[in-house]
Design a protein around this motif. Structure first.
Motif, PDB file in Angstrom:
ATOM      1  N   ALA A  35      -1.859   9.757 -17.817  1.00  0.00           N
ATOM      2  CA  ALA A  35      -0.992  10.912 -18.096  1.00  0.00           C
ATOM      3  C   ALA A  35      -0.422  10.866 -19.510  1.00  0.00           C
ATOM      4  CB  ALA A  35       0.136  10.964 -17.065  1.00  0.00           C
ATOM      5  N   ASN A  74       0.421  15.931 -14.548  1.00  0.00           N
ATOM      6  CA  ASN A  74       0.019  14.567 -14.201  1.00  0.00           C
ATOM      7  C   ASN A  74       1.198  13.717 -13.741  1.00  0.00           C
ATOM      8  OD1 ASN A  74      -2.785  14.801 -14.681  1.00  0.00           O
ATOM      9  ND2 ASN A  74      -2.465  14.587 -16.882  1.00  0.00           N
ATOM     10  N   VAL A 127      -7.229  15.862  -9.750  1.00  0.00           N
ATOM     11  CA  VAL A 127      -7.663  15.443 -11.086  1.00  0.00           C
ATOM     12  C   VAL A 127      -9.109  15.867 -11.327  1.00  0.00           C
ATOM     13  CG1 VAL A 127      -8.202  13.428 -12.522  1.00  0.00           C
ATOM     14  CG2 VAL A 127      -6.038  13.527 -11.274  1.00  0.00           C
TER      15      VAL A 127
END
Length: 492
Positions: free
Chosen positions: A375, A452, A309
């Motif tokens: 997400a 995600n 991330v």
């Protein structure tokens, strides 16, 4: 004749007295700067009993300088962690300056993960042989050299030089990343090790936070390459100056260990016969420890997701919010600062409750929930929502880092904290590289949402694995033996 009998009787008396005191345990503490004791015994007696070390009586002490040591460690950890993300958060700007692909810039972050994997084992061996001060000197000096190499790389045709400088900094990271629990255990008492470990991790997290915030401010997205070179050079010079100052502080201030150990667990480890310790045997024992193996994998999944991330954050934000490089950095800052708060709160909570498994599992599950929310809200078109969800995700995902370290130490005592932490970080680097590459490909071919969701699946798997860990708090048992018993530390 009488003298001989008297001498013999006196010898029997002292042997009898030693046998009674063999299992009298007391701890010397620190109250308002004064040492107090509940008995007349202030020495340490170690006896061997079939592969077991028994602590008879001991003296412990807390030194004020322990706070200086942990904050100095946090400082050079901060400086090193800043450089991990300083390229990735302005990925598009460095792509333009060096005329390379996005994947090449991603490798400036992933080199940190790749370098760690082969070098962690010799570094932990060196830690066991030479101690914390030598490791600290290596970390600060190599990090300093890397920053000055990058100062010389500010030309569009010198991408290989900036990669060389980043490799040096990534090598320095091997001497840093697994050390918070080691520094905490060597310098801090049993009721504050988790808080100290959280402070050690805090330096790394704060460095990442600054790495998200400062580069977009110092290096704006301008079209003139010469002007861009000046901005990049200014950032590199500041980093090099800070790294040089920290190196000097480490040379003159950082100490190996306190003269008197801070806890009963450290007393036992210090007086462990050297012949009993084997680095390879320690690694072997760790890989036969089933609870630790479950933690090793689940920790790697969680932190690997965080690395992915963080590395790809610029790409994800720019895709949905074009031209928002500065806000991408601020979102990254929010992610990590929330994690810093989470880390410190979790460390304090652990010191108060000793509920290692319950806390670790709860934070892991909430990391999964935070990732799901992040997400599905990233593409809503509202930056304030992204700030909010990033803070929620960071609070739990980065807050998990010191929990994993401390839980591992509990599960593996009396093995070296550096070895167990090093293995945890090795797992995180492996998963971090894999997740960054795979999620990047998924984003390119499908969408950020798909990428995600890919991470969410693995966080769910990690949560299930954490729930299966058997909580065997060995270090807590060593530190909380009643005063009528010896502390038995099994080596096998």
């Amino acid at each position: 004749m009488f003298d001989s009998v008297f001498t013999f009787a006196l010898e029997l008396y002292w042997r009898w007295k030693q046998s009674l005191t063999r299992f009298r345990i007391h701890e010397v503490g620190l109250t308002e700067g004064r040492i107090y004791s509940d008995g007349n015994f202030d020495q340490v007696e170690i006896s061997e009993c079939r592969d077991t070390i028994v602590v008879a009586a001991c003296s412990t002490r807390l030194y004020r300088r322990r706070w200086l040591i942990v904050f100095l460690f946090s400082s050079y950890s901060l400086c090193n962690a800043f450089q991990w993300i300083q390229y990735g958060i302005i990925n598009n700007i460095f792509m333009k300056f060096y005329n390379v692909s996005s994947f090449a810039i991603d490798w400036l972050s992933m080199i940190y993960m790749l370098t760690y994997i082969p070098f962690i084992f010799p570094v932990t061996w060196l830690l066991e042989r030479k101690g914390l001060r030598v490791i600290a000197l290596f970390a600060a000096s190599i990090n300093c050299v890397g920053t000055w190499i990058k100062v010389a790389s500010v030309q569009p045709n010198l991408f290989w030089v900036t990669m060389l400088g980043q490799f040096a900094c990534s090598f320095a990271q091997v001497f840093i990343l697994g050390m918070p629990s080691q520094v905490a255990s060597v310098w801090f008492g049993s009721d504050e090790v988790s808080t100290a470990c959280a402070i050690g991790v805090f330096g790394n997290q704060l460095g990442i936070a600054i790495g998200f915030l400062i580069p977009p401010v110092l290096v704006p997205n301008v079209d003139d390459i010469n002007e861009l070179a000046q901005h990049i050079s200014f950032m590199f010079y500041i980093t090099a100056a800070v790294a040089s100052l920290i190196f000097l502080l480490v040379v003159f201030v950082f100490q190996e260990k306190p003269e008197i150990p801070p806890s009963l667990a450290q007393v036992a480890l210090r007086h462990m016969p050297t012949a009993q310790y084997s680095y390879l045997a320690s690694i072997s024992r760790l890989f036969r420890n089933k609870p630790f193996i479950l933690l090793l994998i689940s920790y790697g999944l969680n932190v690997g997701c965080f690395y992915a991330v963080s590395t790809l954050l610029n790409r994800m934000i720019i895709e949905h919010y074009p031209g928002e490089e500065v806000n991408a950095g601020r979102i990254g800052l929010t992610l990590v600062i929330a994690g810093v708060v989470g880390s410190l709160l979790c460390g304090i909570w652990l010191d108060k409750t000793k509920s290692y498994k319950e806390t670790t599992l709860s934070v892991y599950l909430l990391s999964f929930v935070g990732m799901v929310i992040y997400a599905f809200t990233l593409n809503l078109g509202h930056l304030w929502v992204v700030f909010l969800t990033s803070g929620l995700l960071g609070f739990f995902m980065t807050g998990y880092l010191p929990l994993g370290f401390e839980f591992a130490v509990e599960l593996t005592y009396p093995e070296s904290e550096g070895t167990s932490s090093g293995l945890l970080n090795c797992s995180a680097q492996i998963f971090g590289i894999a997740f960054t590459i795979i999620q990047g490909k998924i984003i390119n071919h499908f969408s950020t949402l798909a990428g995600n969701i890919f991470l969410c699946v693995f966080l769910l798997i990690g949560s299930i694995m954490t729930a299966l860990i058997k909580s065997d708090l060995r270090r807590q048992k060593a530190n909380s033996q009643p005063q009528t018993e010896g502390i038995a530390v099994s080596m096998f």
